[in-house]
Design a protein around this motif. Structure first.
Motif, short mmCIF file in Angstrom:
data_model
loop_
_atom_site.label_atom_id
_atom_site.label_comp_id
_atom_site.label_asym_id
_atom_site.label_seq_id
_atom_site.Cartn_x
_atom_site.Cartn_y
_atom_site.Cartn_z
N PRO A 274 -14.54 -12.66 -9.92
CA PRO A 274 -13.73 -12.13 -11.03
C PRO A 274 -14.05 -10.68 -11.35
O PRO A 274 -13.28 -10.03 -12.07
CB PRO A 274 -14.11 -13.04 -12.21
CG PRO A 274 -15.46 -13.58 -11.85
CD PRO A 274 -15.47 -13.72 -10.37
N ALA A 275 -15.15 -10.13 -10.83
CA ALA A 275 -15.52 -8.74 -11.13
C ALA A 275 -14.80 -7.74 -10.24
O ALA A 275 -14.77 -6.55 -10.55
CB ALA A 275 -17.04 -8.57 -10.99
N THR A 276 -14.22 -8.19 -9.14
CA THR A 276 -13.58 -7.27 -8.20
C THR A 276 -12.07 -7.28 -8.41
O THR A 276 -11.42 -8.31 -8.26
CB THR A 276 -13.89 -7.65 -6.75
OG1 THR A 276 -13.48 -9.01 -6.52
CG2 THR A 276 -15.37 -7.52 -6.46
N SER A 277 -11.54 -6.12 -8.73
CA SER A 277 -10.10 -6.01 -8.94
C SER A 277 -9.36 -6.13 -7.62
O SER A 277 -9.85 -5.74 -6.56
CB SER A 277 -9.76 -4.67 -9.59
OG SER A 277 -8.36 -4.48 -9.66
N GLU A 278 -8.13 -6.63 -7.71
CA GLU A 278 -7.26 -6.73 -6.54
C GLU A 278 -6.14 -5.68 -6.58
O GLU A 278 -5.21 -5.74 -5.78
CB GLU A 278 -6.64 -8.13 -6.47
CG GLU A 278 -7.65 -9.26 -6.39
CD GLU A 278 -8.45 -9.26 -5.10
OE1 GLU A 278 -8.03 -8.60 -4.13
OE2 GLU A 278 -9.52 -9.90 -5.07
N GLY A 279 -6.24 -4.72 -7.52
CA GLY A 279 -5.23 -3.69 -7.64
C GLY A 279 -5.82 -2.31 -7.39
O GLY A 279 -7.02 -2.08 -7.59
N LEU A 280 -4.97 -1.36 -6.99
CA LEU A 280 -5.44 -0.03 -6.64
C LEU A 280 -4.31 0.97 -6.81
O LEU A 280 -3.16 0.69 -6.45
CB LEU A 280 -5.94 -0.01 -5.19
CG LEU A 280 -6.56 1.29 -4.66
CD1 LEU A 280 -7.87 1.59 -5.39
CD2 LEU A 280 -6.80 1.18 -3.16
N PHE A 281 -4.64 2.16 -7.35
CA PHE A 281 -3.65 3.23 -7.46
C PHE A 281 -3.71 4.11 -6.23
O PHE A 281 -4.78 4.54 -5.80
CB PHE A 281 -3.91 4.08 -8.71
CG PHE A 281 -2.89 5.16 -8.92
CD1 PHE A 281 -1.58 4.83 -9.22
CD2 PHE A 281 -3.24 6.49 -8.81
CE1 PHE A 281 -0.62 5.83 -9.42
CE2 PHE A 281 -2.29 7.49 -9.01
CZ PHE A 281 -0.98 7.16 -9.32
N VAL A 282 -2.54 4.36 -5.66
CA VAL A 282 -2.40 5.25 -4.50
C VAL A 282 -1.82 6.56 -5.01
O VAL A 282 -0.69 6.61 -5.49
CB VAL A 282 -1.49 4.62 -3.42
CG1 VAL A 282 -1.37 5.55 -2.22
CG2 VAL A 282 -2.04 3.27 -2.99
N TYR A 283 -2.60 7.63 -4.92
CA TYR A 283 -2.25 8.91 -5.52
C TYR A 283 -1.52 9.79 -4.51
O TYR A 283 -2.06 10.13 -3.46
CB TYR A 283 -3.52 9.60 -6.01
CG TYR A 283 -3.33 11.01 -6.50
CD1 TYR A 283 -2.54 11.27 -7.61
CD2 TYR A 283 -3.97 12.07 -5.87
CE1 TYR A 283 -2.38 12.57 -8.08
CE2 TYR A 283 -3.81 13.37 -6.34
CZ TYR A 283 -3.01 13.62 -7.44
OH TYR A 283 -2.86 14.89 -7.90
N THR A 284 -0.28 10.17 -4.84
CA THR A 284 0.51 11.02 -3.95
C THR A 284 0.65 12.44 -4.48
O THR A 284 1.36 13.25 -3.88
CB THR A 284 1.91 10.42 -3.72
OG1 THR A 284 2.61 10.36 -4.97
CG2 THR A 284 1.80 9.03 -3.11
N GLY A 285 -0.02 12.76 -5.59
CA GLY A 285 0.02 14.12 -6.13
C GLY A 285 1.40 14.50 -6.63
O GLY A 285 2.02 13.80 -7.42
N SER A 286 1.91 15.63 -6.15
CA SER A 286 3.23 16.09 -6.57
C SER A 286 4.35 15.45 -5.77
O SER A 286 5.53 15.60 -6.11
CB SER A 286 3.31 17.61 -6.43
OG SER A 286 3.11 18.01 -5.08
N ALA A 287 4.00 14.75 -4.69
CA ALA A 287 5.02 14.13 -3.84
C ALA A 287 5.53 12.84 -4.46
O ALA A 287 4.75 11.99 -4.89
CB ALA A 287 4.45 13.85 -2.46
N THR A 288 6.83 12.69 -4.52
CA THR A 288 7.43 11.46 -5.03
C THR A 288 7.20 10.33 -4.03
O THR A 288 7.50 10.49 -2.84
CB THR A 288 8.93 11.64 -5.26
OG1 THR A 288 9.12 12.69 -6.22
CG2 THR A 288 9.55 10.36 -5.78
N PRO A 289 6.64 9.21 -4.46
CA PRO A 289 6.39 8.11 -3.53
C PRO A 289 7.66 7.64 -2.84
O PRO A 289 8.74 7.63 -3.44
CB PRO A 289 5.81 7.01 -4.43
CG PRO A 289 5.24 7.74 -5.60
CD PRO A 289 6.15 8.91 -5.82
N THR A 290 7.52 7.27 -1.57
CA THR A 290 8.67 6.80 -0.80
C THR A 290 8.74 5.30 -0.71
O THR A 290 9.63 4.75 -0.07
CB THR A 290 8.61 7.40 0.63
OG1 THR A 290 7.37 7.04 1.24
CG2 THR A 290 8.71 8.92 0.58
N VAL A 291 7.78 4.61 -1.34
CA VAL A 291 7.77 3.15 -1.31
C VAL A 291 8.53 2.61 -2.51
O VAL A 291 8.83 3.35 -3.47
CB VAL A 291 6.33 2.61 -1.31
CG1 VAL A 291 5.58 3.06 -0.06
CG2 VAL A 291 5.58 3.06 -2.57
#
Length: 805
Positions: A274-291
């Motif tokens: 329960p201490a380990t998260s299963e979520g993560l932020f993927v940082y694209t900076g100024s680029a608009t994500p394509t996903v």
């Protein structure tokens, strides 16, 4: 990791449209050769250079200083020599390391920036490469000799290579490389471990020849060795911080298209910790994500910890991302419900004021650990009451615990350093669509978004318009206090937030309405944050005549009396606040109801301390009115000096002290990584409280029945050491906020906590009063100031009524 280091690729390999594959076991070995290509620049080749790629299957970086990459022709003659390319740096845990070799005359696409470079002209179809501990050229030319050499870390023979592990890997070509299977298995049989396919060079930063970054495509088509929970780990800091990872699987759960752009991914196959998260932020900076939300992706990039400020906690992120979309339209993982049963009542672990980053998370014990353990994961609140109004940045606070210290008007009271209110959660839309709501309003239904963190407010949900509950306006109204009776002296305090003549007419009109309508035309008003006549322009101007003329004109226009004013100019740029603004406290008073005793200072009023004197009849008076309390004391460095004035009302003298103690700037945040947080600014406020307490003592020594009202923005709580020092624990002054029920003790809303910064204090002789905090600003998204004013109505002849409102 990105690229072919962990895949078995073919020129015609198809992407399987399916949910994420099940978890792979972490391999036990470390550095291996993962791909080799000798056709760079040859006829028909796209890539301009030959290359060899290394991979690391372990969870620790592998140092490469002193190592080398060596090459031997497939059929070595007696005169053939091993060619050497020295290596430097390290091979990241779970990451790639790219060694660029000779360029041909053809090709159109350069390799990504190599981690090491050499000039070996490798054969396209067949050859032998070795990872060697040392930079001295090998001398072995047989399988037995080379595999028996203790300095040979890994060996790859492809095509017709004589020197190899087991059977040689397939023959490569000008357009194909040989690459190790996705599992990075090393069976000591090159033919079993490698397949031929399209070259996919990847460096330690996760860059590929396709130029993937900012969420770009061109990444792996099979999972690498690490899952999101491996990256998040069991503390606040990733065990893979600073390392590149490849092929991290997840479902895209939200996309942030404003500010620092990026997207969140979550693994639908969690581990059991329960201490380990299963979520993560993927940082694209100024680029608009394509996903898009619902995409099943494999993401490669570099693990980092982003700190919004020097004292904040960090957000674990994946930067310089390259992604491959495996499928679309996948169901999202169920959100974690935020409520009384899931959020612990204890706030955060402590570490003697030190960082808690290295402490193992206890998500069932501490609310801050709980939020950290679901960082990046989907979470939701249901029928959430707003406890902090929407601000100009699109941020609001709600409570996931509706029964936690509620105020009558819908907020959450902050009543002590140990009462942090664990149910508060910030709402910041991921797409800029946060509804504009006031305290007591509601997000009806379910609001869902990934858990994020900011320097303002701490942990938050980042929903989109589609995942935000229905905004319900519960009709919060501004309060209006009653008018004072004829024999009551009404004194109010109001922080008007950096008021100067350049402010809009609308701001002046709204503040004036607060004085006239909401405060019902008090006899005396102490104002805080009145700026000089040109505001923040720093040109030596200190007078605030123009500011006060414009304000009092607005009060008259709103139907109020023609107030007079008194103040003492600060020394230029010495009283803190907005640079150049020269804020100060000011007395406004209605000359039809009360008179001001003007008494000139014997020196420069800005720097001469006011004192208490007795006249020939033994009555106590001020040496100067208006005057300032010990303005040259270091307690008031870069801070506002208290303004003292002598007033007359119906034949009685009332001493009024207008305050604005130093700000909380520099204090560590409640939700930061240092616990318990250091409140460094309180040291100066306590010194200021000692100075003012001594002055009040001198007044009471001269006249024990002196009627004293000290009021203003003390920038501290009723339970703070500074306020307790000022009041002498209630023995010298009574803090009227403490006479209210606990749920009504607030004049300011910060981080979703309703709290007290503004105070009215009275001396022992004032026993008949009616006190009211008038809520007109702090609970509303649309504010004339960030503070609520307050008023006390006192009977200076002790002929009124006891109690308070």
């Amino acid at each position: 990791m990105a690229g072919a280091a962990f895949i078995a690729a073919t020129a015609t390999a198809a992407v399987i449209v399916a949910p994420l594959p099940a978890a792979f076991a972490t391999p036990s070995a470390n550095a291996v050769i993962s791909e080799a290509y000798g056709g760079g620049g040859n006829s028909g080749a796209t890539l301009t250079n030959d290359f060899v790629e290394l991979a690391n299957r372990s969870t620790a970086a592998f140092p490469l200083d002193g190592y080398s990459l060596q090459y031997l022709p497939a059929s070595a003659s007696a005169g053939s020599l091993w060619q050497v390319t020295p290596l430097t740096g390290s091979l990241p845990a779970g990451g790639d390391y790219l060694v660029s070799e000779a360029a041909g005359t053809g090709g159109t696409t350069a390799l990504p920036t190599a981690d090491a470079s050499g000039s070996i002209a490798m054969a396209a179809g067949s050859g032998t490469v070795a990872l060697v501990k040392g930079t001295t050229a090998l001398t072995c030319k047989t399988v037995a000799d080379c595999t028996g050499d203790a300095d040979v870390v890994d060996l790859l023979g492809y095509g017709t290579a004589v020197v190899r592990e087991g059977t040689a890997a397939p023959t490569a070509s000008n357009t194909t490389s040989v690459s190790r299977a996705a599992s990075l298995a090393d069976t000591d049989d090159n033919s079993a471990d490698f397949t031929a396919g399209t070259p996919t060079p990847t460096n330690s930063a996760g860059d590929t020849a396709s130029g993937g970054s900012g969420g770009g495509t061109g990444g792996p088509t099979a999972p690498g060795p690490f899952r999101i929970h491996d990256i998040q780990g069991t503390t606040r800091i990733s065990p893979l911080k600073g390392q590149s990872v490849v092929g991290v699987p997840g479902i895209v759960t939200a996309v942030r298209t404003t500010g620092s752009k990026g997207y969140w991914i979550q693994d639908p196959n969690p581990d059991s910790d329960p201490a380990t998260s299963e979520g993560l932020f993927v940082y694209t900076g100024s680029a608009t994500p394509t996903v898009s939300v619902g995409d099943s992706v494999l993401v490669s990039g570099k693990v980092s910890e982003y700190y919004p400020s020097s004292t904040a906690q960090s957000v674990t992120e994946l930067g310089s991302p390259v992604s491959t979309t495996l499928s679309t339209g996948n169901a999202l993982p169920d959100p974690v419900a935020l409520n009384d049963s899931t959020i612990p009542d204890a706030y955060t672990p402590t570490n003697n004021g030190g960082s808690i980053e290295g402490l193992t998370l206890q998500p069932t014990v501490y609310s801050q650990d709980f939020y950290e353990s679901i960082e990046g994961m989907r979470a939701s609140v249901t029928d959430a009451r707003v406890t902090g109004p929407t601000n100009s940045y699109g941020e609001m606070f709600v409570t996931a615990k509706p029964g936690e210290n509620p105020t009558k008007r819908g907020g959450t009271i902050y009543g002590g350093y140990d009462q942090q209110n664990t149910g508060r959660i910030e709402i910041v839309s991921a797409d800029g669509t946060t509804p504009v709501l006031n305290v007591g309003d509601e997000l009806s239904g379910t609001t869902t978004g990934p858990v994020d963190y900011s320097d303002y407010g701490g942990y938050l949900l980042a929903p989109t318009a589609a995942t935000t509950g229905t905004a319900v306006d519960n009709g919060l109204k501004q309060e209006v206090t009653r008018r004072q009776k004829g024999d009551e002296l009404a004194l109010a305090t109001y922080n008007v937030e950096n008021l100067d003549p350049t402010d809009s007419d609308d701001k002046f009109a709204r503040l004036a309405k607060g004085i006239v309508t909401n405060l019902s035309k008090p006899d005396i008003v102490t104002l805080e944050e009145i700026q000089d006549d040109n505001g923040a322009t720093d040109d030596g101007t200190v007078s605030s005549e123009a500011t006060l003329k414009k304000f009092t004109d607005a009060i008259v226009a709103a139907g109020g009396p023609r107030y007079s004013w008194r103040y003492v100019n600060p020394v230029n740029d010495q009283d803190g606040g907005e640079p150049g603004g020269n804020i100060r406290q000011v007395f406004l008073f209605n000359p039809q109801r009360v008179s001001f005793v003007d008494r000139a200072s014997t020196g420069d009023a800005s720097t001469t301390a006011v004192s208490v004197v007795k006249d020939r009849k033994g009555a106590a008076h001020l040496s100067a009115s208006p005057g300032r309390i010990d303005p040259t004391s270091t307690a008031w460095n870069s801070s506002r000096k208290p303004l003292v004035g002598e007033f007359r009302f119906q034949g009685r003298t009332v001493f009024v002290i207008a305050n604005h103690f130093n700000s909380k700037g520099g204090d560590q945040p409640m939700h930061g990584r240092y616990q318990e947080p250091t409140r460094s600014s309180e040291t100066q406020r306590k010194l200021q409280a000692e100075e003012e307490n001594a002055f009040v003592d001198s007044l009471l020594d001269a006249d024990p029945k002196a009627q004293i009202v000290a009021l203003g923005d003390l920038n501290d709580y009723e339970f703070s050491d500074a306020v307790k020092t000022l009041t002498d624990n209630g023995d010298v002054l009574t803090d009227l906020i403490t006479t209210l029920p606990a749920a009504e003790r607030y004049s300011y809303v910060y981080d979703g906590n309703s709290q007290t910064l503004d105070h009215i204090l009275t001396s022992p002789s004032i026993t008949h009063y009616d006190y009211d905090v008038v809520h007109i600003n702090s609970e509303f998204a649309d504010q004339a100031s960030d503070h609520d004013p307050q008023v006390v109505r006192i009977d200076v002849k002790d002929c009124g009524f006891k109690g308070h409102k």
